[in-house]
Every structure is written in structure tokens, then in C-alpha cells.
Write an enzyme that holds these catalytic residues in place. Structure first.
Site, short mmCIF file in Angstrom:
data_model
loop_
_atom_site.label_atom_id
_atom_site.label_comp_id
_atom_site.label_asym_id
_atom_site.label_seq_id
_atom_site.Cartn_x
_atom_site.Cartn_y
_atom_site.Cartn_z
N ASP A 125 -7.04 14.73 -7.96
CA ASP A 125 -7.69 15.84 -8.65
C ASP A 125 -6.78 17.05 -8.49
O ASP A 125 -5.64 16.94 -8.04
CB ASP A 125 -9.11 16.07 -8.13
CG ASP A 125 -9.17 16.63 -6.72
OD1 ASP A 125 -8.10 16.83 -6.08
OD2 ASP A 125 -10.29 16.89 -6.23
N HIS A 126 -7.29 18.22 -8.84
CA HIS A 126 -6.49 19.45 -8.77
C HIS A 126 -6.02 19.77 -7.35
O HIS A 126 -4.91 20.25 -7.16
CB HIS A 126 -7.29 20.62 -9.34
CG HIS A 126 -8.61 20.81 -8.67
ND1 HIS A 126 -9.70 20.00 -8.94
CD2 HIS A 126 -9.02 21.68 -7.71
CE1 HIS A 126 -10.72 20.38 -8.19
NE2 HIS A 126 -10.34 21.39 -7.43
N ARG A 148 -8.59 -13.36 12.22
CA ARG A 148 -10.02 -13.00 12.37
C ARG A 148 -10.46 -11.94 11.37
O ARG A 148 -11.65 -11.80 11.09
CB ARG A 148 -10.30 -12.52 13.79
CG ARG A 148 -9.69 -11.17 14.13
CD ARG A 148 -9.91 -10.80 15.59
NE ARG A 148 -9.51 -9.46 15.88
CZ ARG A 148 -8.27 -9.08 16.19
NH1 ARG A 148 -7.30 -9.97 16.24
NH2 ARG A 148 -8.00 -7.81 16.45
N HIS A 174 -5.63 -4.50 9.42
CA HIS A 174 -6.94 -5.06 9.76
C HIS A 174 -7.88 -5.18 8.57
O HIS A 174 -8.80 -6.02 8.60
CB HIS A 174 -7.62 -4.21 10.83
CG HIS A 174 -6.95 -4.29 12.16
ND1 HIS A 174 -7.47 -3.70 13.28
CD2 HIS A 174 -5.79 -4.90 12.56
CE1 HIS A 174 -6.67 -3.93 14.31
NE2 HIS A 174 -5.65 -4.65 13.89
N GLY A 227 -9.98 14.06 0.63
CA GLY A 227 -9.76 12.62 0.51
C GLY A 227 -11.04 11.84 0.39
O GLY A 227 -11.04 10.69 -0.04
N GLY A 257 -14.09 12.36 -1.49
CA GLY A 257 -14.71 12.13 -2.79
C GLY A 257 -13.98 11.09 -3.62
O GLY A 257 -14.60 10.17 -4.18
N ARG A 308 -5.46 18.67 1.42
CA ARG A 308 -5.53 19.98 2.07
C ARG A 308 -5.36 19.90 3.59
O ARG A 308 -5.35 20.93 4.25
CB ARG A 308 -6.85 20.66 1.74
CG ARG A 308 -6.96 21.06 0.28
CD ARG A 308 -8.26 21.77 -0.02
NE ARG A 308 -8.27 22.25 -1.39
CZ ARG A 308 -9.35 22.29 -2.16
NH1 ARG A 308 -10.52 21.89 -1.68
NH2 ARG A 308 -9.28 22.72 -3.40
N CYS A 312 -7.32 13.92 -2.96
CA CYS A 312 -8.15 15.07 -3.32
C CYS A 312 -8.15 16.00 -2.12
O CYS A 312 -7.42 15.76 -1.15
CB CYS A 312 -9.55 14.66 -3.78
SG CYS A 312 -10.69 14.06 -2.53
N GLY A 313 -8.92 17.05 -2.14
CA GLY A 313 -8.87 18.03 -1.06
C GLY A 313 -9.12 17.43 0.31
O GLY A 313 -8.31 17.56 1.22
#
Length: 146
Positions: A11-12, A135, A101, A71, A73, A112, A68-69
Site C-alpha cells: 500500500d502507500h 514434523r 517451520h 505489515g 493488514g 514503518r 504495509c505500515g
């Protein structure tokens, strides 16, 4: 790992870091499909996360990187797709563990809250770390609700 094509989108708030990381990944000889955004003008992360996640889910891209700002969303949105195992990676060790894992196929970065150098190290580990298997396979098989 021999990745040949990955996706990137933001995003922005992640736009500037996305530009840097796109060039960085391309410098490694990996083709990068850019899902946008293409400016720092305010946009909705879901408009970029969904097409990117679909491309990874369908095998058009082997891995994805979203920014994103915080991370959060963009990662939550990508994880709505059944074939996606998106990981929010704010330090390199989380990136390594997400691949080793969890066989994560999308790395989400908080634009940000990480420096360019931290982001590059996170990307490097995500690209270089193989899935451990063993596993962890049965755990991953239990993620999908289908």
C-alpha cells in the site's frame, strides 16, 4: 533455493520500501511481478494483497512479498486465501523460521518499522531458507479449514 519468479505489492505506507526491495530482488536474477501500488498516495492494502495472493496461490509466482505500515493488514488479507501461508516478518529470525517451520509462501513486512537493511536481510533469509519438512508437514496440513 532456486526461485525464478516472485510477486511484490504494497500500500502507500510500503511503497518506498517496495521499490527498493523490488530492485534488490531483481539484482539476484529473480523476476519480480509488481502488483502495485505505484505511488505514496493513500490506497487500501486489500486491493493489492488479493491479486498478489491469488498469483501465489495459482502458482503464477512462487513466493510473494507484501508491505504495509505495520505489515498486519496486508498479511491478514493475503491469509484469507486458502493456499497462502503468510508470515509477518519484522526481524530476520522470524523470516527464517517462517520458511523453515511453516513453509511460508508470502513474507509481509512492516514498512514503518524496519530499516532498508533489515528488510533486505529478511528478504534474503526468506529466499534462502528451505522448508525443513519432517514434523512440520503434518502441522501445515492442518492449517487449511477445507
Amino acid at each position: 533455493m532456486n526461485w525464478t519468479k516472485v510477486a511484490i505489492g504494497s500500500d502507500h505506507a510500503g511503497y518506498e520500501l517496495k521499490k527498493i526491495l523490488k530492485s534488490y530482488i531483481e539484482s539476484k536474477g529473480i523476476k519480480v511481478e509488481d502488483f502495485g501500488t505505484n505511488s505514496a498516495e493513500s490506497v487500501d492494502y486489500a486491493d493489492y494483497a488479493h491479486p498478489l495472493a491469488t498469483s501465489v496461490e495459482n502458482g503464477e509466482n512462487q513466493l510473494g512479498f507484501t508491505i504495509c505500515g505495520s505489515g498486519n493488514g496486508i498479511n491478514m488479507t493475503a491469509n484469507k486465501h486458502q493456499g497462502i501461508r503468510g508470515a509477518l516478518c519484522w526481524i530476520p529470525e522470524i523470516s527464517r523460521l517462517a520458511r523453515a517451520h511453516n513453509d511460508a509462501n508470502i513474507c509481509s513486512l512492516p514498512g514503518r518499522f524496519v530499516t532498508v537493511e533489515q528488510a533486505k536481510e529478511i528478504v534474503d533469509l526468506f529466499l534462502e531458507t528451505p522448508f525443513d519438512g519432517g514434523r512440520h508437514i503434518r502441522r501445515i496440513q492442518k492449517i487449511s479449514c477445507r
